[in-house]
Scaffold this motif. Structure first.
Motif, PDB file in Angstrom:
ATOM      1  N   CYS A  69       0.848  -1.194   0.000  1.00  0.00           N
ATOM      2  CA  CYS A  69       0.000   0.000   0.000  1.00  0.00           C
ATOM      3  C   CYS A  69       0.884   1.245   0.000  1.00  0.00           C
ATOM      4  O   CYS A  69       2.052   1.186   0.329  1.00  0.00           O
ATOM      5  CB  CYS A  69      -0.873   0.030   1.247  1.00  0.00           C
ATOM      6  SG  CYS A  69      -1.927  -1.394   1.459  1.00  0.00           S
ATOM      7  N   SER A  70       0.267   2.364  -0.301  1.00  0.00           N
ATOM      8  CA  SER A  70       0.995   3.626  -0.240  1.00  0.00           C
ATOM      9  C   SER A  70       0.127   4.688   0.409  1.00  0.00           C
ATOM     10  O   SER A  70      -1.094   4.561   0.477  1.00  0.00           O
ATOM     11  CB  SER A  70       1.406   4.082  -1.637  1.00  0.00           C
ATOM     12  OG  SER A  70       0.273   4.389  -2.410  1.00  0.00           O
ATOM     13  N   CYS A  71       0.791   5.739   0.841  1.00  0.00           N
ATOM     14  CA  CYS A  71       0.036   6.872   1.377  1.00  0.00           C
ATOM     15  C   CYS A  71      -0.541   7.655   0.204  1.00  0.00           C
ATOM     16  O   CYS A  71      -0.251   7.365  -0.956  1.00  0.00           O
ATOM     17  CB  CYS A  71       0.935   7.738   2.252  1.00  0.00           C
ATOM     18  SG  CYS A  71       2.154   8.701   1.344  1.00  0.00           S
ATOM     19  N   ASN A  72      -1.323   8.667   0.499  1.00  0.00           N
ATOM     20  CA  ASN A  72      -2.027   9.426  -0.536  1.00  0.00           C
ATOM     21  C   ASN A  72      -1.270  10.637  -1.059  1.00  0.00           C
ATOM     22  O   ASN A  72      -1.821  11.410  -1.825  1.00  0.00           O
ATOM     23  CB  ASN A  72      -3.382   9.896   0.000  1.00  0.00           C
ATOM     24  CG  ASN A  72      -4.338   8.751   0.193  1.00  0.00           C
ATOM     25  OD1 ASN A  72      -4.297   7.777  -0.538  1.00  0.00           O
ATOM     26  ND2 ASN A  72      -5.189   8.856   1.188  1.00  0.00           N
ATOM     27  N   ASP A  73      -0.029  10.813  -0.663  1.00  0.00           N
ATOM     28  CA  ASP A  73       0.740  11.967  -1.117  1.00  0.00           C
ATOM     29  C   ASP A  73       1.118  11.761  -2.579  1.00  0.00           C
ATOM     30  O   ASP A  73       1.944  10.916  -2.906  1.00  0.00           O
ATOM     31  CB  ASP A  73       1.990  12.127  -0.253  1.00  0.00           C
ATOM     32  CG  ASP A  73       2.726  13.429  -0.517  1.00  0.00           C
ATOM     33  OD1 ASP A  73       2.705  13.904  -1.671  1.00  0.00           O
ATOM     34  OD2 ASP A  73       3.343  13.949   0.415  1.00  0.00           O
ATOM     35  N   GLY A  74       0.528  12.504  -3.470  1.00  0.00           N
ATOM     36  CA  GLY A  74       0.765  12.334  -4.896  1.00  0.00           C
ATOM     37  C   GLY A  74       2.126  12.795  -5.367  1.00  0.00           C
ATOM     38  O   GLY A  74       2.575  12.423  -6.450  1.00  0.00           O
ATOM     39  N   LEU A  75       2.801  13.614  -4.580  1.00  0.00           N
ATOM     40  CA  LEU A  75       4.120  14.094  -4.970  1.00  0.00           C
ATOM     41  C   LEU A  75       5.244  13.236  -4.391  1.00  0.00           C
ATOM     42  O   LEU A  75       6.300  13.116  -4.988  1.00  0.00           O
ATOM     43  CB  LEU A  75       4.323  15.543  -4.515  1.00  0.00           C
ATOM     44  CG  LEU A  75       3.321  16.560  -5.080  1.00  0.00           C
ATOM     45  CD1 LEU A  75       3.608  17.943  -4.523  1.00  0.00           C
ATOM     46  CD2 LEU A  75       3.340  16.557  -6.590  1.00  0.00           C
ATOM     47  N   ARG A  76       5.008  12.653  -3.223  1.00  0.00           N
ATOM     48  CA  ARG A  76       6.065  11.888  -2.547  1.00  0.00           C
ATOM     49  C   ARG A  76       5.499  10.719  -1.736  1.00  0.00           C
ATOM     50  O   ARG A  76       5.656  10.653  -0.522  1.00  0.00           O
ATOM     51  CB  ARG A  76       6.878  12.820  -1.668  1.00  0.00           C
ATOM     52  CG  ARG A  76       6.004  13.625  -0.726  1.00  0.00           C
ATOM     53  CD  ARG A  76       6.744  14.703  -0.026  1.00  0.00           C
ATOM     54  NE  ARG A  76       5.828  15.331   0.905  1.00  0.00           N
ATOM     55  CZ  ARG A  76       6.193  16.190   1.815  1.00  0.00           C
ATOM     56  NH1 ARG A  76       7.437  16.540   1.935  1.00  0.00           N
ATOM     57  NH2 ARG A  76       5.307  16.703   2.617  1.00  0.00           N
ATOM     58  N   PRO A  77       4.835   9.801  -2.422  1.00  0.00           N
ATOM     59  CA  PRO A  77       4.223   8.684  -1.699  1.00  0.00           C
ATOM     60  C   PRO A  77       5.247   7.759  -1.047  1.00  0.00           C
ATOM     61  O   PRO A  77       6.347   7.569  -1.550  1.00  0.00           O
ATOM     62  CB  PRO A  77       3.431   7.953  -2.782  1.00  0.00           C
ATOM     63  CG  PRO A  77       4.050   8.357  -4.064  1.00  0.00           C
ATOM     64  CD  PRO A  77       4.601   9.724  -3.862  1.00  0.00           C
ATOM     65  N   VAL A  78       4.838   7.200   0.067  1.00  0.00           N
ATOM     66  CA  VAL A  78       5.623   6.199   0.783  1.00  0.00           C
ATOM     67  C   VAL A  78       4.940   4.856   0.543  1.00  0.00           C
ATOM     68  O   VAL A  78       3.724   4.752   0.631  1.00  0.00           O
ATOM     69  CB  VAL A  78       5.687   6.530   2.294  1.00  0.00           C
ATOM     70  CG1 VAL A  78       6.440   5.449   3.051  1.00  0.00           C
ATOM     71  CG2 VAL A  78       6.332   7.895   2.508  1.00  0.00           C
ATOM     72  N   ILE A  79       5.738   3.826   0.268  1.00  0.00           N
ATOM     73  CA  ILE A  79       5.222   2.502  -0.034  1.00  0.00           C
ATOM     74  C   ILE A  79       5.421   1.602   1.180  1.00  0.00           C
ATOM     75  O   ILE A  79       6.533   1.527   1.730  1.00  0.00           O
ATOM     76  CB  ILE A  79       5.940   1.876  -1.254  1.00  0.00           C
ATOM     77  CG1 ILE A  79       6.018   2.866  -2.423  1.00  0.00           C
ATOM     78  CG2 ILE A  79       5.277   0.564  -1.639  1.00  0.00           C
ATOM     79  CD1 ILE A  79       4.710   3.350  -2.961  1.00  0.00           C
ATOM     80  N   PHE A  80       4.357   0.914   1.589  1.00  0.00           N
ATOM     81  CA  PHE A  80       4.367   0.066   2.780  1.00  0.00           C
ATOM     82  C   PHE A  80       4.059  -1.395   2.432  1.00  0.00           C
ATOM     83  O   PHE A  80       3.250  -1.654   1.542  1.00  0.00           O
ATOM     84  CB  PHE A  80       3.303   0.520   3.785  1.00  0.00           C
ATOM     85  CG  PHE A  80       3.446   1.940   4.237  1.00  0.00           C
ATOM     86  CD1 PHE A  80       4.305   2.282   5.262  1.00  0.00           C
ATOM     87  CD2 PHE A  80       2.698   2.947   3.628  1.00  0.00           C
ATOM     88  CE1 PHE A  80       4.418   3.599   5.688  1.00  0.00           C
ATOM     89  CE2 PHE A  80       2.801   4.255   4.044  1.00  0.00           C
ATOM     90  CZ  PHE A  80       3.677   4.584   5.070  1.00  0.00           C
ATOM     91  N   LYS A  81       4.657  -2.294   3.173  1.00  0.00           N
ATOM     92  CA  LYS A  81       4.313  -3.719   3.111  1.00  0.00           C
ATOM     93  C   LYS A  81       3.560  -4.030   4.392  1.00  0.00           C
ATOM     94  O   LYS A  81       4.070  -3.778   5.493  1.00  0.00           O
ATOM     95  CB  LYS A  81       5.568  -4.577   3.017  1.00  0.00           C
ATOM     96  CG  LYS A  81       5.286  -6.058   3.073  1.00  0.00           C
ATOM     97  CD  LYS A  81       6.604  -6.840   3.077  1.00  0.00           C
ATOM     98  CE  LYS A  81       6.363  -8.323   3.194  1.00  0.00           C
ATOM     99  NZ  LYS A  81       7.642  -9.063   3.313  1.00  0.00           N
ATOM    100  N   LEU A  82       2.354  -4.574   4.273  1.00  0.00           N
ATOM    101  CA  LEU A  82       1.552  -4.968   5.431  1.00  0.00           C
ATOM    102  C   LEU A  82       1.424  -6.469   5.436  1.00  0.00           C
ATOM    103  O   LEU A  82       1.130  -7.082   4.406  1.00  0.00           O
ATOM    104  CB  LEU A  82       0.162  -4.339   5.364  1.00  0.00           C
ATOM    105  CG  LEU A  82       0.053  -2.850   5.728  1.00  0.00           C
ATOM    106  CD1 LEU A  82       0.742  -1.969   4.718  1.00  0.00           C
ATOM    107  CD2 LEU A  82      -1.401  -2.475   5.855  1.00  0.00           C
ATOM    108  N   GLU A  83       1.642  -7.072   6.605  1.00  0.00           N
ATOM    109  CA  GLU A  83       1.523  -8.523   6.743  1.00  0.00           C
ATOM    110  C   GLU A  83       1.150  -8.852   8.183  1.00  0.00           C
ATOM    111  O   GLU A  83       1.397  -8.074   9.087  1.00  0.00           O
ATOM    112  CB  GLU A  83       2.831  -9.220   6.367  1.00  0.00           C
ATOM    113  CG  GLU A  83       4.020  -8.781   7.222  1.00  0.00           C
ATOM    114  CD  GLU A  83       5.346  -9.236   6.673  1.00  0.00           C
ATOM    115  OE1 GLU A  83       5.447 -10.385   6.201  1.00  0.00           O
ATOM    116  OE2 GLU A  83       6.306  -8.450   6.737  1.00  0.00           O
TER     117      GLU A  83
END
Length: 102
Positions: free
Chosen positions: A85-99
């Motif tokens: 998943c990623s955050c909603n920041d369209g200029l600098r999104p952060v990508i996360f792994k959820l488990e």
């Protein structure tokens, strides 16, 4: 209920969009560092960005409650217990792994 392990995979920066729409001096998100790990169930982890939490909390909640991450489409990830998943920041999104944390 288990917990959801949230790992920061990477921070990104769209230079082209930032040049056109971003504030002067904008850079990649400084709230997270690749490799950072957080644990959550229904509550936002301490130190976690409010906006990023709003973008991913439903996945964290579902995973912590035993739902497979592929519940939306069935063809999202190789492992049905992992969500990317990623955050909603369209200029600098952060990508996360959820488990699910075992």
């Amino acid at each position: 209920m288990k917990q959801c392990k949230i790992t920061v995979l990477k921070t990104t920066f769209d230079e082209e969009l930032a040049k056109e729409y971003g504030a002067e001096g904008i850079t990649a998100c400084t709230a997270f560092t690749p490799g950072q790990v957080f644990y959550a169930d229904y509550k936002k982890p301490d130190g976690f960005c409010d906006e990023a939490w709003k973008a991913i909390y439903q996945y964290a909640f579902a995973i912590a409650h035993g739902v497979e991450a592929s519940f939306y489409s069935g063809d999202w990830t190789k492992d049905p217990n992992v969500a990317i998943c990623s955050c909603n920041d369209g200029l600098r999104p952060v990508i996360f792994k959820l488990e699910r944390a075992e």
